[in-house]
Scaffold this motif. Sequence first.
Motif, PDB file in Angstrom:
ATOM      1  N   PHE A   1       0.902  -1.141   0.000  1.00 31.71           N
ATOM      2  CA  PHE A   1       0.000   0.000   0.000  1.00 31.71           C
ATOM      3  C   PHE A   1       0.948   1.200   0.000  1.00 31.71           C
ATOM      4  CE2 PHE A   1      -3.259  -2.978   1.506  1.00 31.71           C
ATOM      5  CZ  PHE A   1      -4.308  -2.593   0.680  1.00 31.71           C
ATOM      6  N   HIS A   2       1.190   1.719  -1.189  1.00 26.59           N
ATOM      7  CA  HIS A   2       2.283   2.670  -1.368  1.00 26.59           C
ATOM      8  C   HIS A   2       1.844   4.134  -1.290  1.00 26.59           C
ATOM      9  CE1 HIS A   2       0.468   1.976  -5.341  1.00 26.59           C
ATOM     10  NE2 HIS A   2       0.774   3.228  -5.588  1.00 26.59           N
ATOM     11  N   ARG A   3       0.541   4.360  -1.290  1.00 25.73           N
ATOM     12  CA  ARG A   3       0.035   5.736  -1.193  1.00 25.73           C
ATOM     13  C   ARG A   3      -1.078   5.776  -0.163  1.00 25.73           C
ATOM     14  NH1 ARG A   3      -3.878   9.125  -5.086  1.00 25.73           N
ATOM     15  NH2 ARG A   3      -3.548  11.179  -4.155  1.00 25.73           N
TER      16      ARG A   3
ATOM     17  N   SER B   1       1.541   7.516   9.255  1.00 24.38           N
ATOM     18  CA  SER B   1       2.220   8.752   8.843  1.00 24.38           C
ATOM     19  C   SER B   1       2.936   8.517   7.512  1.00 24.38           C
ATOM     20  CB  SER B   1       3.229   9.181   9.908  1.00 24.38           C
ATOM     21  OG  SER B   1       4.250   8.195  10.057  1.00 24.38           O
ATOM     22  N   THR B   2       3.045   9.563   6.714  1.00 20.41           N
ATOM     23  CA  THR B   2       3.620   9.448   5.375  1.00 20.41           C
ATOM     24  C   THR B   2       4.660  10.544   5.145  1.00 20.41           C
ATOM     25  OG1 THR B   2       1.989  10.899   4.331  1.00 20.41           O
ATOM     26  CG2 THR B   2       1.410   8.573   4.534  1.00 20.41           C
ATOM     27  N   ASP B   3       5.414  10.379   4.052  1.00 17.45           N
ATOM     28  CA  ASP B   3       6.325  11.437   3.630  1.00 17.45           C
ATOM     29  C   ASP B   3       5.579  12.396   2.704  1.00 17.45           C
ATOM     30  OD1 ASP B   3       6.149  10.210   1.138  1.00 17.45           O
ATOM     31  OD2 ASP B   3       8.104   9.226   1.290  1.00 17.45           O
ATOM     32  N   LYS B   4       6.292  13.317   2.082  1.00 18.11           N
ATOM     33  CA  LYS B   4       5.655  14.316   1.231  1.00 18.11           C
ATOM     34  C   LYS B   4       5.047  13.705  -0.037  1.00 18.11           C
ATOM     35  CE  LYS B   4       8.561  18.144   2.776  1.00 18.11           C
ATOM     36  NZ  LYS B   4       9.549  19.192   2.360  1.00 18.11           N
ATOM     37  N   ARG B   5       5.517  12.512  -0.399  1.00 15.46           N
ATOM     38  CA  ARG B   5       4.971  11.842  -1.593  1.00 15.46           C
ATOM     39  C   ARG B   5       3.748  11.009  -1.256  1.00 15.46           C
ATOM     40  NH1 ARG B   5       9.494   8.120  -3.570  1.00 15.46           N
ATOM     41  NH2 ARG B   5       9.447   7.679  -1.328  1.00 15.46           N
ATOM     42  N   GLU B   6       3.341  10.994  -0.002  1.00 17.32           N
ATOM     43  CA  GLU B   6       2.202  10.217   0.506  1.00 17.32           C
ATOM     44  C   GLU B   6       2.522   8.732   0.623  1.00 17.32           C
ATOM     45  OE1 GLU B   6      -0.849  11.422  -2.273  1.00 17.32           O
ATOM     46  OE2 GLU B   6      -1.431  13.126  -1.027  1.00 17.32           O
ATOM     47  N   TRP B   7       3.823   8.411   0.627  1.00 23.11           N
ATOM     48  CA  TRP B   7       4.253   7.042   0.891  1.00 23.11           C
ATOM     49  C   TRP B   7       4.350   6.863   2.406  1.00 23.11           C
ATOM     50  CZ3 TRP B   7       6.582   2.912  -2.115  1.00 23.11           C
ATOM     51  CH2 TRP B   7       6.414   3.054  -3.501  1.00 23.11           C
ATOM     52  N   PRO B   8       3.775   5.786   2.953  1.00 19.49           N
ATOM     53  CA  PRO B   8       3.869   5.550   4.398  1.00 19.49           C
ATOM     54  C   PRO B   8       5.326   5.358   4.834  1.00 19.49           C
ATOM     55  CG  PRO B   8       2.202   4.140   3.406  1.00 19.49           C
ATOM     56  CD  PRO B   8       2.980   4.743   2.277  1.00 19.49           C
ATOM     57  N   HIS B   9       5.679   5.918   5.990  1.00 16.62           N
ATOM     58  CA  HIS B   9       7.016   5.694   6.533  1.00 16.62           C
ATOM     59  C   HIS B   9       7.216   4.219   6.864  1.00 16.62           C
ATOM     60  CE1 HIS B   9       6.811  10.160   7.604  1.00 16.62           C
ATOM     61  NE2 HIS B   9       7.811  10.034   6.762  1.00 16.62           N
ATOM     62  N   GLU B  10       6.125   3.574   7.195  1.00 15.83           N
ATOM     63  CA  GLU B  10       6.166   2.146   7.529  1.00 15.83           C
ATOM     64  C   GLU B  10       5.636   1.343   6.343  1.00 15.83           C
ATOM     65  OE1 GLU B  10       4.338  -0.850  10.950  1.00 15.83           O
ATOM     66  OE2 GLU B  10       4.017   1.315  11.055  1.00 15.83           O
ATOM     67  N   SER B  11       6.450   0.417   5.845  1.00 13.70           N
ATOM     68  CA  SER B  11       6.049  -0.371   4.675  1.00 13.70           C
ATOM     69  C   SER B  11       4.896  -1.310   5.027  1.00 13.70           C
ATOM     70  CB  SER B  11       7.230  -1.189   4.155  1.00 13.70           C
ATOM     71  OG  SER B  11       8.259  -0.336   3.707  1.00 13.70           O
ATOM     72  N   VAL B  12       3.881  -1.321   4.172  1.00 16.38           N
ATOM     73  CA  VAL B  12       2.738  -2.214   4.373  1.00 16.38           C
ATOM     74  C   VAL B  12       2.658  -3.150   3.169  1.00 16.38           C
ATOM     75  CG1 VAL B  12       0.265  -2.389   4.826  1.00 16.38           C
ATOM     76  CG2 VAL B  12       1.536  -0.357   5.600  1.00 16.38           C
ATOM     77  N   ARG B  13       3.318  -4.294   3.309  1.00 19.72           N
ATOM     78  CA  ARG B  13       3.299  -5.292   2.223  1.00 19.72           C
ATOM     79  C   ARG B  13       1.993  -6.064   2.235  1.00 19.72           C
ATOM     80  NH1 ARG B  13       8.252  -6.632  -0.146  1.00 19.72           N
ATOM     81  NH2 ARG B  13      10.067  -5.636   0.826  1.00 19.72           N
ATOM     82  N   MET B  14       1.679  -6.649   1.089  1.00 19.66           N
ATOM     83  CA  MET B  14       0.447  -7.439   1.014  1.00 19.66           C
ATOM     84  C   MET B  14       0.693  -8.785   0.343  1.00 19.66           C
ATOM     85  SD  MET B  14      -1.653  -5.602  -2.117  1.00 19.66           S
ATOM     86  CE  MET B  14      -1.328  -3.928  -1.593  1.00 19.66           C
ATOM     87  N   GLN B  15      -0.177  -9.714   0.668  1.00 15.18           N
ATOM     88  CA  GLN B  15      -0.316 -10.989  -0.029  1.00 15.18           C
ATOM     89  C   GLN B  15      -1.783 -11.086  -0.423  1.00 15.18           C
ATOM     90  OE1 GLN B  15       2.105 -13.576  -0.564  1.00 15.18           O
ATOM     91  NE2 GLN B  15       3.583 -12.024   0.054  1.00 15.18           N
ATOM     92  N   VAL B  16      -2.046 -11.435  -1.668  1.00 14.63           N
ATOM     93  CA  VAL B  16      -3.421 -11.477  -2.149  1.00 14.63           C
ATOM     94  C   VAL B  16      -3.723 -12.883  -2.673  1.00 14.63           C
ATOM     95  CG1 VAL B  16      -5.118 -10.466  -3.722  1.00 14.63           C
ATOM     96  CG2 VAL B  16      -3.269  -9.032  -2.788  1.00 14.63           C
ATOM     97  N   GLU B  17      -4.867 -13.414  -2.274  1.00 19.65           N
ATOM     98  CA  GLU B  17      -5.268 -14.751  -2.718  1.00 19.65           C
ATOM     99  C   GLU B  17      -6.775 -14.788  -3.004  1.00 19.65           C
ATOM    100  OE1 GLU B  17      -5.323 -17.811   0.444  1.00 19.65           O
ATOM    101  OE2 GLU B  17      -4.645 -16.190   1.779  1.00 19.65           O
TER     102      GLU B  17
END
Length: 251
Positions: A130-132, A232-248
């Motif tokens: 979830f990059h934005r 919380s995010t940086d100025k690009r709206e990327w979260p400071h904390e990475s939220v990886r996903m798995q989709v099935e």
Amino acid sequence: MLRYTLSLFTIILLIFLTGCQQKPKKSGEDSKPAADQQAVKADSAETKEQDSTARKDTIPENVKVEDTIVLNDDNAIPFFYEYNKKHKENKVKISTKYGDIIIELYRETPYHRSNFIYLTKKGYFNGTYFHRVVKDFIIQGGNSDSRITSGKRSEIGRYLLPPDTKKGFKHHRGVVSMPSSDDVDNPHKLASPFEFFIVVQSPGAYHLDGNYTAFGRVIQGMDVVDKISNLSTDKREWPHESVRMQVEIVE
């Protein structure tokens, strides 16, 4: 004596010439004229070449077209038209470290549903983020800076999906939609097939209606969506904390 010598020489010469004219046939040589033999050889060579080409172009029966195709703007819609007939799944689970999000995909938007199911089965979303994140508006997923994700996109193909906005679906809270490509030359807001966003805004983000294709909704896990939305995010709206996903696929 001279006449005798000449006669003997003449006899020997005749015998030699006669022997040269009668060459023995090679083993296996048929009695066809030389021109016919050349034609047979040419036909045989052509047949072998055609057989070889046919073997190269024929896909084994146990290999599906969807496993070998590289999608582009010309073949994507015909491909998903056929894919939609065979693959009826419409529920997926997005797993994150904050919990699971269950999404139901609308059958009324067949190309976007089929695209999401196809990418899920190809394992594309696994390892993306979830990059934005825009607090109280949307969370957007499906992208990554990794070379692995870039490689997956290259293998799947480069294509866009036309908007499908006339089915009556609005961007209510919890609706899943597809962003348009950020290519400069995209006046018709064709959708970027590798990404999606979930509406967080309450009661909805209705200013998006008509411009983006709503193709599903969250049926379980909006609390997880809200947790991600509050990161919380940086100025690009990327979260400071990475939220990886798995989709099935669920069903």
